[in-house]
Enzyme design. Structure first.
Site, mmCIF file in Angstrom:
data_model
loop_
_atom_site.group_PDB
_atom_site.id
_atom_site.type_symbol
_atom_site.label_atom_id
_atom_site.label_comp_id
_atom_site.label_asym_id
_atom_site.label_seq_id
_atom_site.Cartn_x
_atom_site.Cartn_y
_atom_site.Cartn_z
ATOM 1 N N LEU A 106 -2.174 9.477 -7.655
ATOM 2 C CA LEU A 106 -1.216 10.578 -7.743
ATOM 3 C C LEU A 106 -0.017 10.285 -7.486
ATOM 4 O O LEU A 106 0.335 9.644 -6.538
ATOM 5 C CB LEU A 106 -1.754 11.801 -6.886
ATOM 6 C CG LEU A 106 -2.786 12.809 -7.286
ATOM 7 C CD1 LEU A 106 -2.987 14.017 -6.229
ATOM 8 C CD2 LEU A 106 -2.231 13.412 -8.596
ATOM 9 N N ASP A 107 1.140 10.580 -8.108
ATOM 10 C CA ASP A 107 2.578 10.486 -7.888
ATOM 11 C C ASP A 107 2.799 10.967 -6.556
ATOM 12 O O ASP A 107 2.390 12.172 -6.251
ATOM 13 C CB ASP A 107 3.533 10.874 -9.228
ATOM 14 C CG ASP A 107 3.262 10.084 -10.344
ATOM 15 O OD1 ASP A 107 2.633 8.924 -10.424
ATOM 16 O OD2 ASP A 107 3.406 10.892 -11.246
ATOM 17 N N PRO A 108 3.960 10.503 -5.978
ATOM 18 C CA PRO A 108 4.282 11.166 -4.571
ATOM 19 C C PRO A 108 4.696 12.199 -4.780
ATOM 20 O O PRO A 108 4.524 13.327 -3.700
ATOM 21 C CB PRO A 108 5.455 10.105 -4.339
ATOM 22 C CG PRO A 108 5.155 8.825 -4.907
ATOM 23 C CD PRO A 108 4.460 8.935 -6.193
ATOM 24 N N ALA B 261 3.721 14.589 -6.740
ATOM 25 C CA ALA B 261 2.359 15.549 -7.019
ATOM 26 C C ALA B 261 1.451 15.630 -5.746
ATOM 27 O O ALA B 261 1.562 14.882 -4.676
ATOM 28 C CB ALA B 261 1.564 14.656 -7.954
#
EC number: 5.4.99.25
Length: 309
Positions: free
Chosen positions: A48-50, A52
């Site tokens: 998961l992207d930071p 997100a």
């Protein structure tokens, strides 16, 4: 001859379904959980992207052997697309590269969605973990290089417009492995002639784990206040799910303790009874509700391929 180094930490196994907060990287989250649980090994099933938030399944110990089965599962995201700007990273972190004063109507957005349902061709973002000539695309992008990332097929099972406002729209998508939601936002904007980027992203489901299983990171961190180590670890362990939960989609067979011992020695076991499975490329063997092995069933035998302690 030196003795092999004993692994640090506890030999625990299980899944923690973390509710990852924004501005916290997936690798950082895994490191924090590994430290909190004093686990020997840890890994996650799907970055998961930071920027997100949401479901980040984390495997501890032997459960790391089941990560590929979760990686292949369906995922559900809720996301917000802001119109009028395209960015280098296709989200809020990147620099603006294109702008537009045009804003799409709700009818235009709804008319677009069927084009993005089913098996579609998608180009991953420049800032992604895709490897190009042995290097991560995001490393090349940070060095200022623009790389050609080949398109690939991904599957969108369901795509819903939740709400449309003038400058942004809210969506929910159920998709398969390898789908980049940031690419959806970028391509929506291009097709609608207004440009767009992700301004909000939350993952609510990773098969087979339900949204209700998520544990907020703050709730786990708060347990650091428990001074007694054994009491603190017991409180943390209460949040772990059985390793076998990751394999609920596979056929299961129940075996005896004697059969479990044979399997752990690497031997096949004979399956008896009229209800015994005949042929399965992958199945799970359980003894007393605990995961023993993943294997294949053929010619009346269960043959282990991956054994668990």
């Amino acid at each position: 001859m030196s003795k092999p180094r004993k692994p640090k930490g506890r030999a625990i196994s299980g899944w923690l379904v973390l509710d990852k907060p924004v501005d916290f990287g997936s690798t950082e989250a895994v490191g924090k959980i590994k430290w909190l649980f004093n686990a020997q090994k840890a890994g996650h099933a799907g970055t998961l992207d930071p920027l997100a938030s949401g479901m980040l399944p984390i495997a501890l110990g032997d459960a790391t052997k089941t990560v590929p089965y979760v990686m292949d599962g369906r995922k559900i995201y809720e996301f917000t697309v802001s119109w009028g700007e395209e960015r280098t990273s296709d989200d809020l972190e990147g620099e603006v590269t294109q702008t537009s004063d045009k804003r799409p109507s709700e009818e235009e957005i709804l008319a677009l969605l069927p084009n993005y349902t089913g098996v579609i061709s998608q180009v991953p973002p420049q800032f992604s973990a895709i490897k190009i000539a042995g290097e991560r695309a995001y490393d090349l992008a940070r060095d200022g290089e623009t790389v050609e990332i080949p398109s690939r097929e991904v599957e969108i099972h369901r795509l819903t417009l939740l709400k449309a406002e003038k400058d942004r729209a809210f969506f929910e998508v159920e998709c398969g492995k390898g789908t980049y939601v940031r690419s959806l936002a970028r391509d929506f904007g291009r097709d609608l002639g207004c440009y767009g980027h992700i301004s909000g992203l939350r993952r609510t489901f990773v098969a087979p784990f339900a949204e209700e299983a998520m544990v907020p990171l703050a709730e786990l961190v708060a347990l650091e206040e428990i001074e007694d180590r054994d009491e603190r670890l017991a409180a943390l362990d209460a949040f772990l799910m059985e390793t076998s939960e990751a394999l609920s989609a596979l056929p299961q067979i129940r075996i005896s303790d004697d059969q479990a011992h044979r399997i752990r020695m690497g031997n096949p076991i004979i399956l008896r009874g009229r209800d015994a499975p005949v042929d399965e490329p992958e199945a799970v063997a359980l003894a007393g509700g605990k995961l023993v092995a993943i294997g294949e069933i053929g010619q009346g035998e269960f043959r282990p391929k991956r054994v668990f302690a």
